[in-house]
Write a protein that holds these residues in place. Structure first.
Motif, short mmCIF file in Angstrom:
data_model
loop_
_atom_site.label_atom_id
_atom_site.label_comp_id
_atom_site.label_asym_id
_atom_site.label_seq_id
_atom_site.Cartn_x
_atom_site.Cartn_y
_atom_site.Cartn_z
N ALA A 168 -34.25 -10.37 9.58
CA ALA A 168 -34.94 -9.54 10.50
C ALA A 168 -36.64 -10.28 9.94
CB ALA A 168 -35.81 -9.20 11.67
N PHE A 169 -36.58 -9.39 8.80
CA PHE A 169 -37.89 -8.93 7.54
C PHE A 169 -37.19 -10.75 6.74
CE2 PHE A 169 -36.41 -4.88 8.81
CZ PHE A 169 -37.54 -4.71 9.50
N ALA A 170 -36.48 -10.99 6.32
CA ALA A 170 -35.99 -11.85 5.16
C ALA A 170 -37.02 -13.52 6.43
CB ALA A 170 -34.93 -12.69 4.63
N CYS A 171 -36.66 -13.67 7.09
CA CYS A 171 -36.47 -14.68 8.47
C CYS A 171 -38.31 -15.25 8.95
CB CYS A 171 -35.64 -15.01 9.97
SG CYS A 171 -34.13 -15.46 9.59
N ALA A 172 -38.66 -13.78 8.89
CA ALA A 172 -40.30 -13.91 8.96
C ALA A 172 -40.46 -13.88 7.69
CB ALA A 172 -40.34 -12.41 9.86
N GLY A 173 -40.43 -13.90 7.11
CA GLY A 173 -41.51 -14.69 5.69
C GLY A 173 -42.27 -12.87 4.76
N VAL A 174 -41.88 -11.68 5.88
CA VAL A 174 -42.26 -10.68 4.98
C VAL A 174 -42.05 -10.34 3.65
CG1 VAL A 174 -42.17 -8.15 5.30
CG2 VAL A 174 -42.00 -9.60 7.22
N LYS A 175 -42.88 -10.20 2.42
CA LYS A 175 -42.74 -10.28 1.46
C LYS A 175 -41.51 -8.76 0.77
CE LYS A 175 -45.23 -13.48 0.24
NZ LYS A 175 -44.25 -15.65 0.46
N ARG A 176 -42.55 -7.84 1.57
CA ARG A 176 -41.51 -6.65 0.94
C ARG A 176 -41.12 -5.71 1.91
NH1 ARG A 176 -41.50 -6.60 -4.83
NH2 ARG A 176 -43.43 -7.87 -5.34
N LEU A 177 -39.62 -5.73 1.52
CA LEU A 177 -39.73 -4.47 2.75
C LEU A 177 -40.39 -3.07 3.65
CD1 LEU A 177 -35.12 -4.58 1.73
CD2 LEU A 177 -36.27 -5.96 3.58
N ASP B 48 -32.96 -18.29 1.11
CA ASP B 48 -32.25 -19.43 0.37
C ASP B 48 -30.68 -20.23 0.56
OD1 ASP B 48 -31.85 -18.24 -1.79
OD2 ASP B 48 -33.45 -18.96 -2.97
N GLY B 49 -29.86 -18.57 1.00
CA GLY B 49 -28.79 -19.53 0.74
C GLY B 49 -27.69 -19.84 1.54
N ILE B 50 -29.04 -19.22 2.66
CA ILE B 50 -27.84 -19.69 4.27
C ILE B 50 -28.81 -20.61 4.46
CG2 ILE B 50 -28.71 -18.33 7.04
CD1 ILE B 50 -28.41 -15.75 5.32
N ILE B 51 -30.24 -20.69 4.20
CA ILE B 51 -31.25 -22.20 5.16
C ILE B 51 -30.20 -23.12 3.94
CG2 ILE B 51 -33.39 -23.37 4.67
CD1 ILE B 51 -34.33 -20.38 5.21
N GLU B 52 -30.37 -23.20 2.75
CA GLU B 52 -30.07 -24.12 2.19
C GLU B 52 -28.32 -24.24 2.05
OE1 GLU B 52 -31.83 -23.90 -1.93
OE2 GLU B 52 -34.16 -23.46 -0.55
N GLY B 53 -27.64 -23.49 1.94
CA GLY B 53 -26.44 -23.88 1.17
C GLY B 53 -25.23 -24.00 2.57
N GLY B 54 -25.59 -22.99 3.43
CA GLY B 54 -24.53 -22.73 4.94
C GLY B 54 -23.98 -23.78 5.18
N GLY B 55 -24.60 -25.06 5.33
CA GLY B 55 -24.26 -26.23 5.77
C GLY B 55 -23.20 -26.17 6.97
N ASN B 56 -23.55 -25.40 8.29
CA ASN B 56 -22.92 -25.05 9.31
C ASN B 56 -23.96 -24.36 10.26
OD1 ASN B 56 -21.24 -24.27 11.73
ND2 ASN B 56 -19.53 -23.88 10.38
N ASP B 57 -24.50 -25.59 11.27
CA ASP B 57 -24.98 -25.45 12.37
C ASP B 57 -24.76 -24.33 12.64
OD1 ASP B 57 -26.24 -27.75 11.27
OD2 ASP B 57 -25.53 -28.95 12.70
N ARG B 58 -23.27 -24.04 13.19
CA ARG B 58 -22.90 -22.65 14.16
C ARG B 58 -23.94 -22.15 13.63
NH1 ARG B 58 -21.38 -21.44 19.03
NH2 ARG B 58 -20.67 -19.97 19.11
N VAL B 59 -23.52 -21.36 12.00
CA VAL B 59 -24.25 -20.22 11.74
C VAL B 59 -26.12 -20.03 11.62
CG1 VAL B 59 -25.23 -19.28 9.39
CG2 VAL B 59 -22.29 -20.60 9.87
N PHE B 60 -26.76 -21.25 11.12
CA PHE B 60 -27.93 -21.47 12.46
C PHE B 60 -28.78 -20.30 13.31
CE2 PHE B 60 -28.00 -24.06 8.78
CZ PHE B 60 -29.10 -23.73 7.29
N LEU B 61 -27.04 -21.34 14.17
CA LEU B 61 -27.40 -20.68 15.85
C LEU B 61 -26.94 -19.57 16.03
CD1 LEU B 61 -25.90 -23.58 17.85
CD2 LEU B 61 -28.21 -23.72 17.94
N ASN B 62 -26.00 -18.92 15.67
CA ASN B 62 -26.09 -17.27 15.48
C ASN B 62 -27.00 -16.52 14.63
OD1 ASN B 62 -23.23 -18.16 16.30
ND2 ASN B 62 -21.98 -17.65 14.99
N LEU B 63 -27.06 -16.84 13.17
CA LEU B 63 -28.70 -15.86 12.82
C LEU B 63 -29.98 -16.30 14.18
CD1 LEU B 63 -29.81 -14.93 10.89
CD2 LEU B 63 -30.58 -17.39 10.38
N LEU B 64 -29.89 -16.84 15.23
CA LEU B 64 -31.52 -16.99 16.11
C LEU B 64 -30.58 -15.97 17.33
CD1 LEU B 64 -32.04 -20.91 16.61
CD2 LEU B 64 -33.48 -18.89 15.57
N ARG B 65 -29.54 -16.26 17.81
CA ARG B 65 -29.14 -15.46 18.70
C ARG B 65 -29.21 -13.71 17.75
NH1 ARG B 65 -23.05 -16.33 20.98
NH2 ARG B 65 -24.38 -17.99 21.16
#
Length: 219
Positions: free
Chosen positions: A86-95, A113-130
């Motif tokens: 949640a914090f990573a996706c929200a762009g929070v600088k410090r935990l 950025d590994g998930i965003i740039e290197g995951g290569g699986n649309d299902r993973v992105f949908l799961n992250l939103l869920r």
């Protein structure tokens, strides 16, 4: 990379992703395994919020401290749970929270950025939103519990929620007495006194972190 694939199968980030694709996705994400002993901090409050963790084995908890050092437990983590997203996706600088190992833990650490740039699986992105949506609902549930006025009301609201989740009047919670007090935001001695009173009234049975609801009219 040796990982606990049984735990990954329970991780909501990979729900619906074929097993052979999980290892490939993790490699592209640059996932790194790590070990932590009881009391060690997996994530430290104030450190950069650029990583996501997956608990593979053990138990951990997400917590924060106020200015006076009072601890609040936000959630308990079990194998397969995702944390920090949640914090990573929200762009929070410090935990704004820490993640502490309660017992020996194995985790996978992944840069966002590994998930965003290197995951290569649309299902993973949908799961992250869920996952993000589900955790928002859980936070609202916790607020509904901790906003109750008395220790008794907070405790019973929490026990009802745990019984519902377990589908049984008998269940085990992921906290000891101090952990439960920190989760509910109440004094430990007051909590122990209330548990004892509820036992004497025949409302609950309890032994350590095991509970059974008996007479809900005691609420």
């Amino acid at each position: 990379m040796q990982v606990h694939f049984e735990a990954l199968a329970r991780c909501p980030l990979f729900e619906g992703v074929p097993g052979e694709d999980v290892a490939e996705a993790l490699a592209r994400m640059g996932a790194k395994p790590a070990r932590f002993g009881p009391g060690e901090l997996i994530f430290l409050e104030g450190s950069p919020a650029d990583r996501v963790g997956i608990l593979l084995a053990g138990a951990a908890r997400v917590q924060r401290e106020d200015f006076l050092g009072n601890r609040e437990i936000l959630s308990a983590l079990a194998p397969g749970d995702l944390f920090g997203e949640a914090f990573a996706c929200a762009g929070v600088k410090r935990l704004p929270v820490s993640v502490e190992a309660v017992e020996p833990c194995r985790v996978l650490l992944i840069r966002l950025d590994g998930i965003i740039e290197g995951g290569g699986n649309d299902r993973v992105f949908l799961n992250l939103l869920r996952v993000l949506a589900t955790k928002n609902l859980r936070l609202n549930e916790k607020l509904a519990i901790t906003s109750r006025r008395t220790t008794r009301q907070k405790l019973m609201a929490y026990l009802y929620s745990q019984a519902k989740a377990a589908g049984s009047e008998a269940f085990t919670i992921p906290f000891d007495r101090q952990g439960l007090a920190d989760y509910l935001g109440v004094d430990r001695s007051a909590l122990s006194a209330e548990i004892g009173k509820l036992r004497r009234e025949g409302v609950i049975e309890s032994e350590k972190n095991r509970f059974r609801l008996l007479n809900v009219e005691g609420m």
